[in-house]
Design a protein around this motif. Structure first.
Motif, PDB file in Angstrom:
ATOM      1  N   LEU A 157       0.712  -1.199  -0.020  1.00  0.00           N
ATOM      2  CA  LEU A 157      -0.155   0.117   0.104  1.00  0.00           C
ATOM      3  C   LEU A 157       0.760   1.222   0.003  1.00  0.00           C
ATOM      4  O   LEU A 157       0.604   2.483  -0.756  1.00  0.00           O
ATOM      5  N   LYS A 158       2.052   1.436   0.766  1.00  0.00           N
ATOM      6  CA  LYS A 158       2.609   2.356   0.602  1.00  0.00           C
ATOM      7  C   LYS A 158       3.333   2.622  -0.380  1.00  0.00           C
ATOM      8  O   LYS A 158       3.577   3.926  -0.913  1.00  0.00           O
ATOM      9  N   GLU A 159       4.001   1.440  -1.168  1.00  0.00           N
ATOM     10  CA  GLU A 159       4.418   1.587  -2.587  1.00  0.00           C
ATOM     11  C   GLU A 159       3.492   2.292  -3.509  1.00  0.00           C
ATOM     12  O   GLU A 159       3.819   3.396  -4.231  1.00  0.00           O
ATOM     13  N   LEU A 160       2.277   2.008  -3.500  1.00  0.00           N
ATOM     14  CA  LEU A 160       1.130   2.444  -4.475  1.00  0.00           C
ATOM     15  C   LEU A 160       0.940   4.047  -3.954  1.00  0.00           C
ATOM     16  O   LEU A 160       0.795   4.713  -4.762  1.00  0.00           O
ATOM     17  N   GLN A 186       3.639   6.268  -5.394  1.00  0.00           N
ATOM     18  CA  GLN A 186       3.658   6.128  -6.810  1.00  0.00           C
ATOM     19  C   GLN A 186       2.490   7.135  -7.130  1.00  0.00           C
ATOM     20  O   GLN A 186       2.235   7.252  -8.367  1.00  0.00           O
ATOM     21  N   GLY A 187       1.943   7.578  -6.313  1.00  0.00           N
ATOM     22  CA  GLY A 187       0.607   8.536  -6.412  1.00  0.00           C
ATOM     23  C   GLY A 187      -0.972   8.055  -6.579  1.00  0.00           C
ATOM     24  O   GLY A 187      -1.786   8.861  -7.098  1.00  0.00           O
ATOM     25  N   PHE A 188      -1.076   6.640  -5.955  1.00  0.00           N
ATOM     26  CA  PHE A 188      -2.369   6.640  -6.190  1.00  0.00           C
ATOM     27  C   PHE A 188      -2.853   6.405  -4.444  1.00  0.00           C
ATOM     28  O   PHE A 188      -2.248   6.182  -3.668  1.00  0.00           O
ATOM     29  N   HIS A 189      -4.228   6.841  -4.463  1.00  0.00           N
ATOM     30  CA  HIS A 189      -4.941   6.599  -3.339  1.00  0.00           C
ATOM     31  C   HIS A 189      -5.151   5.108  -2.826  1.00  0.00           C
ATOM     32  O   HIS A 189      -5.336   4.294  -3.706  1.00  0.00           O
ATOM     33  N   VAL A 190      -4.684   4.700  -1.440  1.00  0.00           N
ATOM     34  CA  VAL A 190      -5.016   3.406  -0.956  1.00  0.00           C
ATOM     35  C   VAL A 190      -6.085   3.463   0.170  1.00  0.00           C
ATOM     36  O   VAL A 190      -6.292   2.235   0.534  1.00  0.00           O
ATOM     37  N   CYS A 191      -6.621   4.387   0.231  1.00  0.00           N
ATOM     38  CA  CYS A 191      -7.764   4.476   1.363  1.00  0.00           C
ATOM     39  C   CYS A 191      -9.181   3.680   0.621  1.00  0.00           C
ATOM     40  O   CYS A 191      -9.202   3.820  -0.491  1.00  0.00           O
ATOM     41  N   SER A 192     -10.065   3.329   1.544  1.00  0.00           N
ATOM     42  CA  SER A 192     -11.158   2.672   1.032  1.00  0.00           C
ATOM     43  C   SER A 192     -12.152   3.918   0.217  1.00  0.00           C
ATOM     44  O   SER A 192     -12.829   3.376  -0.647  1.00  0.00           O
ATOM     45  N   GLU A 193     -11.976   5.103   0.685  1.00  0.00           N
ATOM     46  CA  GLU A 193     -12.641   6.154   0.334  1.00  0.00           C
ATOM     47  C   GLU A 193     -12.467   6.462  -1.320  1.00  0.00           C
ATOM     48  O   GLU A 193     -13.206   6.410  -2.185  1.00  0.00           O
ATOM     49  N   TYR A 194     -10.963   6.507  -1.568  1.00  0.00           N
ATOM     50  CA  TYR A 194     -10.699   7.203  -2.903  1.00  0.00           C
ATOM     51  C   TYR A 194      -9.769   5.979  -3.688  1.00  0.00           C
ATOM     52  O   TYR A 194      -9.038   6.468  -4.573  1.00  0.00           O
ATOM     53  N   TYR A 195      -9.868   4.695  -3.178  1.00  0.00           N
ATOM     54  CA  TYR A 195      -8.815   3.718  -3.721  1.00  0.00           C
ATOM     55  C   TYR A 195      -8.608   3.797  -5.182  1.00  0.00           C
ATOM     56  O   TYR A 195      -9.593   3.820  -6.039  1.00  0.00           O
ATOM     57  N   PRO A 232      -0.526  16.274  -7.371  1.00  0.00           N
ATOM     58  CA  PRO A 232       0.841  16.772  -7.056  1.00  0.00           C
ATOM     59  C   PRO A 232       0.747  17.392  -5.599  1.00  0.00           C
ATOM     60  O   PRO A 232      -0.003  17.994  -5.434  1.00  0.00           O
ATOM     61  N   ASN A 233       1.666  16.690  -4.915  1.00  0.00           N
ATOM     62  CA  ASN A 233       1.928  17.180  -3.377  1.00  0.00           C
ATOM     63  C   ASN A 233       0.771  17.176  -2.605  1.00  0.00           C
ATOM     64  O   ASN A 233       0.695  17.792  -1.565  1.00  0.00           O
ATOM     65  N   GLU A 234      -0.318  16.136  -2.997  1.00  0.00           N
ATOM     66  CA  GLU A 234      -1.373  16.196  -2.199  1.00  0.00           C
ATOM     67  C   GLU A 234      -1.125  14.829  -1.085  1.00  0.00           C
ATOM     68  O   GLU A 234      -0.416  14.150  -1.561  1.00  0.00           O
ATOM     69  N   SER A 235      -1.637  14.869   0.060  1.00  0.00           N
ATOM     70  CA  SER A 235      -1.403  13.778   1.025  1.00  0.00           C
ATOM     71  C   SER A 235      -2.965  13.425   1.437  1.00  0.00           C
ATOM     72  O   SER A 235      -3.688  14.239   1.454  1.00  0.00           O
ATOM     73  N   CYS A 236      -3.229  12.265   1.648  1.00  0.00           N
ATOM     74  CA  CYS A 236      -4.411  11.939   1.973  1.00  0.00           C
ATOM     75  C   CYS A 236      -4.194  11.082   3.560  1.00  0.00           C
ATOM     76  O   CYS A 236      -3.556  10.101   3.761  1.00  0.00           O
ATOM     77  N   THR A 237      -4.904  11.604   4.717  1.00  0.00           N
ATOM     78  CA  THR A 237      -5.023  11.259   5.802  1.00  0.00           C
ATOM     79  C   THR A 237      -5.676   9.934   5.949  1.00  0.00           C
ATOM     80  O   THR A 237      -4.963   8.944   6.645  1.00  0.00           O
ATOM     81  N   PHE A 238      -6.623   9.624   5.238  1.00  0.00           N
ATOM     82  CA  PHE A 238      -7.051   8.162   5.043  1.00  0.00           C
ATOM     83  C   PHE A 238      -6.242   7.120   4.506  1.00  0.00           C
ATOM     84  O   PHE A 238      -5.918   6.171   5.271  1.00  0.00           O
ATOM     85  N   CYS A 239      -5.249   7.620   3.380  1.00  0.00           N
ATOM     86  CA  CYS A 239      -4.506   6.719   2.972  1.00  0.00           C
ATOM     87  C   CYS A 239      -3.318   6.482   4.087  1.00  0.00           C
ATOM     88  O   CYS A 239      -2.724   5.244   4.149  1.00  0.00           O
ATOM     89  N   LEU A 240      -2.894   7.404   4.540  1.00  0.00           N
ATOM     90  CA  LEU A 240      -1.617   7.305   5.716  1.00  0.00           C
ATOM     91  C   LEU A 240      -2.224   6.804   6.712  1.00  0.00           C
ATOM     92  O   LEU A 240      -1.457   5.559   7.441  1.00  0.00           O
ATOM     93  N   ASP A 241      -3.627   6.502   7.228  1.00  0.00           N
ATOM     94  CA  ASP A 241      -3.986   5.564   8.282  1.00  0.00           C
ATOM     95  C   ASP A 241      -4.067   4.328   7.954  1.00  0.00           C
ATOM     96  O   ASP A 241      -3.905   3.494   8.607  1.00  0.00           O
ATOM     97  N   ALA A 242      -4.581   4.105   6.565  1.00  0.00           N
ATOM     98  CA  ALA A 242      -4.688   2.682   6.147  1.00  0.00           C
ATOM     99  C   ALA A 242      -3.070   2.083   6.000  1.00  0.00           C
ATOM    100  O   ALA A 242      -3.026   0.799   6.065  1.00  0.00           O
ATOM    101  N   ILE A 243      -1.992   2.816   5.767  1.00  0.00           N
ATOM    102  CA  ILE A 243      -0.849   2.378   5.654  1.00  0.00           C
ATOM    103  C   ILE A 243      -0.131   2.121   7.169  1.00  0.00           C
ATOM    104  O   ILE A 243       0.473   1.131   7.614  1.00  0.00           O
ATOM    105  N   PHE A 244      -0.304   3.255   7.915  1.00  0.00           N
ATOM    106  CA  PHE A 244       0.642   3.332   9.017  1.00  0.00           C
ATOM    107  C   PHE A 244      -0.411   3.060  10.391  1.00  0.00           C
ATOM    108  O   PHE A 244      -0.114   3.043  11.520  1.00  0.00           O
ATOM    109  N   GLY A 245      -1.542   3.063  10.213  1.00  0.00           N
ATOM    110  CA  GLY A 245      -2.795   3.082  11.300  1.00  0.00           C
ATOM    111  C   GLY A 245      -2.562   1.727  11.934  1.00  0.00           C
ATOM    112  O   GLY A 245      -1.644   0.662  11.843  1.00  0.00           O
ATOM    113  N   HIS A 246      -3.208   1.365  12.890  1.00  0.00           N
ATOM    114  CA  HIS A 246      -3.226   0.358  14.042  1.00  0.00           C
ATOM    115  C   HIS A 246      -3.848  -0.733  13.234  1.00  0.00           C
ATOM    116  O   HIS A 246      -4.528  -0.801  12.383  1.00  0.00           O
TER     117      HIS A 246
END
Length: 116
Positions: free
Chosen positions: A75-78, A81-90, A96-110
């Motif tokens: 998920l982190k690699e995807l 590479q510029g793709f959403h990995v969260c369930s909302e916008y998968y 460009p330069n966008e970050s997604c809290t949902f994606c970060l939670d999916a990758i690094f969350g509990h």
């Protein structure tokens, strides 16, 4: 005669106390033997417990808390590479330069099992 009776009575009391003391010493020796046996068993079990913990630790997969599982690494690699990995916008492209809290939670969350 009263002195003789008192002496005999005194001797009987002494013999009785002496017998009680000997019984007490025997009970204390038995108790000491039980304490020694329990202490030896406790030491043996502690050593065995330590050994078993070591075997379990060696047989468990080595994973640091900071290390991601293989699926989260994917998920982190995807995401990198510029793709959403969260369930909302998968699968949608990140701006460009966008970050997604949902994606970060999916990758690094509990882990899901830890959340209530």
């Amino acid at each position: 005669m009263s002195e003789e009776y008192n002496s005999d009575n005194l001797y009987e009391q002494f013999a009785q106390v002496m017998g009680q003391t000997q019984d007490l010493v025997k009970k204390m020796e038995q108790l000491q033997a039980k304490i020694i046996a329990i202490s030896e068993e406790n030491v043996e079990l502690s050593i065995e417990n330590k050994h078993l913990r070591q075997v379990i630790k060696e047989n468990q997969p080595q994973r640091n808390k900071d290390q991601l599982s293989v699926s989260r690494q994917n998920l982190k690699e995807l995401y990198q590479q510029g793709f959403h990995v969260c369930s909302e916008y998968y699968g949608k492209r990140l701006e460009p330069n966008e970050s997604c809290t949902f994606c970060l939670d999916a990758i690094f969350g509990h882990d899901q099992g830890m959340m209530k």
